[in-house]
Design an enzyme around this catalytic site. Sequence first.
Site, mmCIF file in Angstrom:
data_model
loop_
_atom_site.group_PDB
_atom_site.id
_atom_site.type_symbol
_atom_site.label_atom_id
_atom_site.label_comp_id
_atom_site.label_asym_id
_atom_site.label_seq_id
_atom_site.Cartn_x
_atom_site.Cartn_y
_atom_site.Cartn_z
ATOM 1 N N ASP A 46 0.840 -1.200 0.000
ATOM 2 C CA ASP A 46 0.000 0.000 0.000
ATOM 3 C C ASP A 46 0.873 1.248 0.000
ATOM 4 O OD1 ASP A 46 -2.948 1.095 0.780
ATOM 5 O OD2 ASP A 46 -1.413 2.251 1.837
ATOM 6 N N TYR A 51 2.442 10.103 -0.035
ATOM 7 C CA TYR A 51 3.553 9.572 0.752
ATOM 8 C C TYR A 51 4.904 9.941 0.139
ATOM 9 C CZ TYR A 51 -0.052 6.446 2.722
ATOM 10 O OH TYR A 51 -1.169 5.909 3.303
ATOM 11 N N LYS A 76 -3.005 5.840 -4.051
ATOM 12 C CA LYS A 76 -4.114 6.735 -3.732
ATOM 13 C C LYS A 76 -3.932 8.089 -4.404
ATOM 14 C CE LYS A 76 -3.978 4.669 0.865
ATOM 15 N NZ LYS A 76 -2.529 4.335 0.834
ATOM 16 N N HIS A 109 -7.841 9.389 -1.754
ATOM 17 C CA HIS A 109 -7.185 9.369 -0.438
ATOM 18 C C HIS A 109 -8.051 9.996 0.654
ATOM 19 C CE1 HIS A 109 -2.878 9.333 1.408
ATOM 20 N NE2 HIS A 109 -3.785 8.967 2.293
#
Length: 281
Positions: A46, A51, A76, A109
């Site tokens: 994931d 990120y 996401k 997200h």
Amino acid sequence: MDLQTRIPICNGTSIPCVGFGTWKTPNDEAAASVAEALRVGYRHIDTATAYGNEAGVGKAIAESGIPREEIFLTSKLWNPHQGYQSTLDAFERSLEKLQTDYLDLYLIHWPHDRKYFDNWEEKNIETWRAFEKLYHDGRIKAIGISNFRPRHLENLFNNCEIKPMVDQIEIHPGMAQDDMLAYCREHDMVVEGWSPMATGRIFSVPEVQELAAKYNRTVAQVVLRWHVQRGVIPLPKSVTPSRIAENSRIFDFELEPQDMARISALTDCGWSGLNPDNLVY
């Protein structure tokens, strides 16, 4: 069960019952930790545009030697990229960084919300239409959302062709999310749990420490087992090889019903502080 046991998704695909999370893991560390997770046996990875480590994740997968079809890869869409065309463009950028030509799961997200946009309902619908196009085009095996609450989901349900298949939300002891779990199951959505260790604070909770001693397991193993027995897909993260392996060893014991209930009844075990009403991006 083991790390590669799959949970069915409503469209006929399936998702491994435990994932490997990469939140707050920089690119180089993400590459190393994902490589180690794949070596240990994880097949569900994931990540997210927000990120900043999609390139590291993609590098680890590409260099693993594991066939791409054996790995369930999630990313996401970050909120500043919401909207129809901007979603399509963001998806292509993610694929390039991840060195792949498809995703197994793509999530919005965070929902747009009235705090930020007067037309938040319209923005979420525009984005979802782009998700539906990518799904129809075979670029994504499953589509879903993250951190959506019922008011956001009802807006999608009333305006979509394809309903979300997965909702990824914060779940851990002290934040069991029973109502949201029931809601998602009512609408045939698989539930994934991010921050299963309550951003690290679960390790100091006496009740969980006692149960770890009872089962001769670590606190992390007890908490992950609690998730799995509830039918939630946890997404533990670590950059330490010994802990990555430790978190995978949760399939040779079972929590007794009274201990499941004891964990579920815990309160004030920690919370990220993140929700759609206070998100800053």
